[in-house]
Design an enzyme around this catalytic site. Structure first.
Site, PDB file in Angstrom:
ATOM      1  N   GLN A 175     -22.229  32.210  11.366  1.00  0.00           N
ATOM      2  CA  GLN A 175     -21.074  32.505   9.886  1.00  0.00           C
ATOM      3  C   GLN A 175     -21.706  33.910   9.276  1.00  0.00           C
ATOM      4  O   GLN A 175     -21.132  34.254   8.672  1.00  0.00           O
ATOM      5  CB  GLN A 175     -21.102  31.505   9.200  1.00  0.00           C
ATOM      6  CG  GLN A 175     -20.413  30.274  10.010  1.00  0.00           C
ATOM      7  CD  GLN A 175     -20.135  29.063   9.196  1.00  0.00           C
ATOM      8  OE1 GLN A 175     -20.944  28.190   9.303  1.00  0.00           O
ATOM      9  NE2 GLN A 175     -19.051  28.702   8.777  1.00  0.00           N
TER      10      GLN A 175
ATOM     11  N   ASP B  10     -18.817  39.493  14.452  1.00  0.00           N
ATOM     12  CA  ASP B  10     -19.794  40.501  14.931  1.00  0.00           C
ATOM     13  C   ASP B  10     -20.597  41.142  13.850  1.00  0.00           C
ATOM     14  O   ASP B  10     -21.793  41.396  14.306  1.00  0.00           O
ATOM     15  CB  ASP B  10     -18.751  41.578  15.438  1.00  0.00           C
ATOM     16  CG  ASP B  10     -18.333  41.303  16.679  1.00  0.00           C
ATOM     17  OD1 ASP B  10     -18.313  40.165  17.110  1.00  0.00           O
ATOM     18  OD2 ASP B  10     -17.316  42.131  17.328  1.00  0.00           O
TER      19      ASP B  10
ATOM     20  N   ARG C 139     -31.038  26.336   3.228  1.00  0.00           N
ATOM     21  CA  ARG C 139     -30.769  25.858   4.574  1.00  0.00           C
ATOM     22  C   ARG C 139     -29.997  27.080   5.439  1.00  0.00           C
ATOM     23  O   ARG C 139     -29.097  27.725   5.134  1.00  0.00           O
ATOM     24  CB  ARG C 139     -29.856  24.868   4.563  1.00  0.00           C
ATOM     25  CG  ARG C 139     -29.486  24.003   5.843  1.00  0.00           C
ATOM     26  CD  ARG C 139     -28.839  22.859   5.949  1.00  0.00           C
ATOM     27  NE  ARG C 139     -28.189  22.524   7.181  1.00  0.00           N
ATOM     28  CZ  ARG C 139     -26.931  22.128   7.532  1.00  0.00           C
ATOM     29  NH1 ARG C 139     -26.032  22.147   6.663  1.00  0.00           N
ATOM     30  NH2 ARG C 139     -26.605  21.898   8.891  1.00  0.00           N
TER      31      ARG C 139
ATOM     32  N   HIS D 281     -26.136  25.018  15.210  1.00  0.00           N
ATOM     33  CA  HIS D 281     -25.120  24.862  14.342  1.00  0.00           C
ATOM     34  C   HIS D 281     -23.922  25.714  15.014  1.00  0.00           C
ATOM     35  O   HIS D 281     -23.346  26.700  14.814  1.00  0.00           O
ATOM     36  CB  HIS D 281     -25.224  25.679  13.073  1.00  0.00           C
ATOM     37  CG  HIS D 281     -24.257  25.416  11.924  1.00  0.00           C
ATOM     38  ND1 HIS D 281     -24.639  24.756  10.555  1.00  0.00           N
ATOM     39  CD2 HIS D 281     -22.907  25.404  11.731  1.00  0.00           C
ATOM     40  CE1 HIS D 281     -23.382  24.768   9.820  1.00  0.00           C
ATOM     41  NE2 HIS D 281     -22.392  24.937  10.752  1.00  0.00           N
TER      42      HIS D 281
ATOM     43  N   GLU E  68     -23.252  18.462  12.509  1.00  0.00           N
ATOM     44  CA  GLU E  68     -21.828  17.985  12.600  1.00  0.00           C
ATOM     45  C   GLU E  68     -21.322  17.729  13.995  1.00  0.00           C
ATOM     46  O   GLU E  68     -20.386  18.630  14.546  1.00  0.00           O
ATOM     47  CB  GLU E  68     -20.792  18.781  11.847  1.00  0.00           C
ATOM     48  CG  GLU E  68     -21.095  18.746  10.263  1.00  0.00           C
ATOM     49  CD  GLU E  68     -19.844  19.665   9.506  1.00  0.00           C
ATOM     50  OE1 GLU E  68     -18.987  19.963  10.183  1.00  0.00           O
ATOM     51  OE2 GLU E  68     -20.078  19.502   8.296  1.00  0.00           O
TER      52      GLU E  68
ATOM     53  N   ASN F 156     -23.097  15.839   5.391  1.00  0.00           N
ATOM     54  CA  ASN F 156     -22.046  16.923   4.791  1.00  0.00           C
ATOM     55  C   ASN F 156     -20.778  16.262   4.121  1.00  0.00           C
ATOM     56  O   ASN F 156     -20.334  15.397   5.101  1.00  0.00           O
ATOM     57  CB  ASN F 156     -21.722  17.909   5.869  1.00  0.00           C
ATOM     58  CG  ASN F 156     -23.084  18.623   6.289  1.00  0.00           C
ATOM     59  OD1 ASN F 156     -24.106  18.759   5.598  1.00  0.00           O
ATOM     60  ND2 ASN F 156     -22.759  19.541   7.220  1.00  0.00           N
TER      61      ASN F 156
ATOM     62  N   TYR G  31     -17.055  16.434   2.117  1.00  0.00           N
ATOM     63  CA  TYR G  31     -16.286  17.843   1.671  1.00  0.00           C
ATOM     64  C   TYR G  31     -14.843  16.904   0.920  1.00  0.00           C
ATOM     65  O   TYR G  31     -14.526  17.046   0.012  1.00  0.00           O
ATOM     66  CB  TYR G  31     -15.706  18.639   2.759  1.00  0.00           C
ATOM     67  CG  TYR G  31     -16.549  19.605   3.058  1.00  0.00           C
ATOM     68  CD1 TYR G  31     -16.577  20.915   2.365  1.00  0.00           C
ATOM     69  CD2 TYR G  31     -17.646  19.321   4.142  1.00  0.00           C
ATOM     70  CE1 TYR G  31     -17.604  21.986   2.642  1.00  0.00           C
ATOM     71  CE2 TYR G  31     -18.636  20.425   4.512  1.00  0.00           C
ATOM     72  CZ  TYR G  31     -18.624  21.522   3.627  1.00  0.00           C
ATOM     73  OH  TYR G  31     -19.646  22.602   4.021  1.00  0.00           O
TER      74      TYR G  31
ATOM     75  N   GLU H 158     -24.558  19.722   3.023  1.00  0.00           N
ATOM     76  CA  GLU H 158     -23.447  20.731   2.776  1.00  0.00           C
ATOM     77  C   GLU H 158     -22.739  19.813   1.648  1.00  0.00           C
ATOM     78  O   GLU H 158     -22.408  18.793   1.941  1.00  0.00           O
ATOM     79  CB  GLU H 158     -22.683  20.988   3.847  1.00  0.00           C
ATOM     80  CG  GLU H 158     -23.312  22.175   4.725  1.00  0.00           C
ATOM     81  CD  GLU H 158     -22.480  22.388   6.008  1.00  0.00           C
ATOM     82  OE1 GLU H 158     -21.160  22.434   5.963  1.00  0.00           O
ATOM     83  OE2 GLU H 158     -23.217  22.532   7.037  1.00  0.00           O
TER      84      GLU H 158
HETATM   85  C1  BGC Z   1     -19.821  23.170   8.420  1.00  0.00           C
HETATM   86  C2  BGC Z   1     -19.585  24.774   8.110  1.00  0.00           C
HETATM   87  C3  BGC Z   1     -18.429  25.291   7.743  1.00  0.00           C
HETATM   88  C4  BGC Z   1     -17.803  24.323   6.422  1.00  0.00           C
HETATM   89  C5  BGC Z   1     -16.640  24.680   5.556  1.00  0.00           C
HETATM   90  C6  BGC Z   1     -18.714  22.292   7.654  1.00  0.00           C
HETATM   91  O1  BGC Z   1     -18.117  21.690   8.392  1.00  0.00           O
HETATM   92  O2  BGC Z   1     -20.796  22.589   8.906  1.00  0.00           O
HETATM   93  O3  BGC Z   1     -20.272  25.635   9.072  1.00  0.00           O
HETATM   94  O4  BGC Z   1     -18.225  26.604   7.152  1.00  0.00           O
HETATM   95  O5  BGC Z   1     -17.741  22.973   6.813  1.00  0.00           O
HETATM   96  O6  BGC Z   1     -15.566  24.803   6.376  1.00  0.00           O
END
Ligand code: BGC
Length: 488
Positions: free
Chosen positions: A40, A73, A98, A143, A187, A326, A328, A394
């Protein structure tokens, strides 16, 4: 709002004698950090001997599968700008950074017969730089950027991948002695369900209901073999090791028994499938039963879920020093009708209808913003896995990147951190670190450069890939300094 809530919680916790300490302050030794990952941010996709990985292949061979036909790239050009990355992380007063290691930068062919010294040197320099800035290097061994050569022989559906992974891991562990925390795999659910199930992520295998389970089975074995190798061969190393799992909370859509069961089932499929073998031993019971039931209905002579032997269960169980987590978002889950038995799929196995409450706010990528969902997920982990130590590796939210005044990101972090404090002080969870996703805007997989998660903005049309602090850096700097959620 947060302050009023804190006062109420404080009063309740005092009266219940739970803890009088939930005053919005994280412990002194709590780790605040930020994250990135090799594909990334690094770019330099074919420089200094690096071999091709599955994301190089997918973005080049199928650019239409990525928003705006973007690719990694060049990405943030961190391969050349790593010193600046470390210094902007340090400028926030963070305790850890990290990053992940690109397998094909170290082993261009995927195999361990040739080690690329330039790749080794890159990560040694990066680690040195992190240490120089008095931060802890937190390294993810994998990753998502599998060598293409290994995908050509089946990738995460080939049992031999376990050996190749361990050989690769041994080389990085030996060469990068000063890493503070090791994460074996980031993940696995995304790797398996999207890479080998839905097929929208590299390597793009559409094998839902079969290949994604084989992948989960091999990842559990691979993680365990790496953990055992590390403990057996490097007994003098102090760094702790674990895996990082992503937990999206499934909230029952109603109080109806069927919906409550569906939400629990989905949590077990989405999280338990990866966590249970490592934290409790074996697959979750509901997952074993449900896939067996559905496989029988579909006329298979055995379950589509590979079954662990007793030996494997014991070998995998307990291979963690903490849990990498992680977090979200959250979804509403209701029971679904049994799907037609003509097709096998992960979705039919889970048997759930997924929706979002229209009242919930969304990030620009559609992720829901539900702070209490994080706390519920943490409570579920606490109950299901006997309260493990947790490192949040994360957490973050995306926006469209049009403004450096990212107030929405600041309120996201304010509310999520507050929920995490509740989990620590009111629920008694042992959470020892929090990592923002991400340090800077980067290549967001199939979202390309359209979703912006960074604390720093990156100008992707500028060859210099200039990094500019967003308003959330002020928030983070204060957080890291005071260990209190700042009022910005
Ligand atoms: C991943 C990251 C990703 C982030 C946000 C996570 O699931 O580990 O690589 O960029 O979410 O989408």
């Amino acid at each position: 709002m947060v302050l009023i809530k804190r006062f109420i919680l404080f009063t309740i916790s005092v009266s219940l004698c739970v803890s009088a300490e939930n005053n919005g302050t994280f412990p002194k030794d709590f780790l605040f950090g930020a994250a990135s990952s090799s594909y990334q941010v690094e770019g330099a996709w074919n420089e200094d001997g690096k071999g091709e990985n599955i994301w190089d292949r997918m973005t080049h061979a199928h650019p239409e599968s990525i928003m705006n036909r973007d690719n990694g790239d060049v990405a943030c050009d961190s391969y050349h700008k790593y010193k600046e990355d470390v210094s902007i992380a340090a400028d926030l007063g963070l305790k850890h950074y990290r990053f992940s290691i690109s397998w094909t930068r170290i082993l261009p062919s995927g195999y361990d017969n040739y080690v690329n010294q330039k790749g080794i040197l890159y990560y040694q320099n990066l680690i040195e730089e992190i240490l120089k800035h008095k931060m802890i290097p937190v390294a993810t061994i994998y990753h998502w950027d599998l060598p293409q050569s290994l995908q050509d022989i089946g990738g995460w559906t080939n049992p031999l991948l376990v050996n190749h992974f361990v050989n690769y891991a041994r080389i990085v562990i030996k060469n990068f002695k000063n890493v503070g925390y090791w994460i074996t795999i980031n993940e696995p659910k995304q790797v398996c369900v999207r890479g080998y199930g839905a097929g929208d992520f590299a390597p793009g295998i559409k094998g839902s209901g079969i290949a994604n389970y084989l992948c989960a089975y091999l990842i559990a074995k691979c993680h365990a073999a790496t953990y055992h190798m590390y403990k057996d061969e490097f007994p003098h190393y102090k760094a702790k090791m674990s895996i990082t799992l992503d937990g999206e909370w499934s909230e029952p859509a109603s109080n109806k028994k069927k919906d409550v069961e569906a939400a629990e089932r989905r949590n077990q499929f989405e999280f338990g499938l990866y966590a249970n073998p490592i934290l409790n031993g074996d697959w979750p019971e509901v997952v074993i039963d449900r896939i067996a039931e559905r496989s029988a209905l579909e006329n298979y002579s055995e379950s589509r879920l590979p079954i662990f032997t007793r030996e494997e269960i014991d070998y995998i169980n307990g291979t963690f020093d903490f849990l990498g987590f992680n977090t979200y978002w959250t979804l509403l889950v209701a029971n679904a009708k049994e799907a037609s038995i003509k097709s096998s799929s992960y979705k039919n196995d889970v048997r759930a209808v997924i929706t979002k409450d229209p009242k919930w706010k969304l990030g620009s990528n559609g992720n829901t913003i539900v702070p209490w969902g994080v706390r519920k997920m943490l409570q579920w982990i606490q109950k299901t896995y006997n309260n493990p130590d947790i490192f949040i590796t994360e957490c973050g939210v995306s926006d469209d990147g049009t403004s450096l005044d990212d107030d929405d990101r600041i309120s996201f972090y304010t509310d999520y951190l507050d929920a995490i404090l509740d989990a620590m002080y009111i629920d008694g969870m042992r959470i020892f670190g929090f990592t923002a996703w991400s340090l800077m805007d980067n290549f967001e997989w199939t979202g390309g450069y359209s979703y912006h998660f960074g604390l720093y903005h990156v100008n992707f049309s500028d060859p210099q890939r200039t990094r500019t602090p967003k308003k959330s850096t002020i928030f983070f700097r204060k957080l890291a300094k005071t260990h209190r959620i700042p009022q910005v």
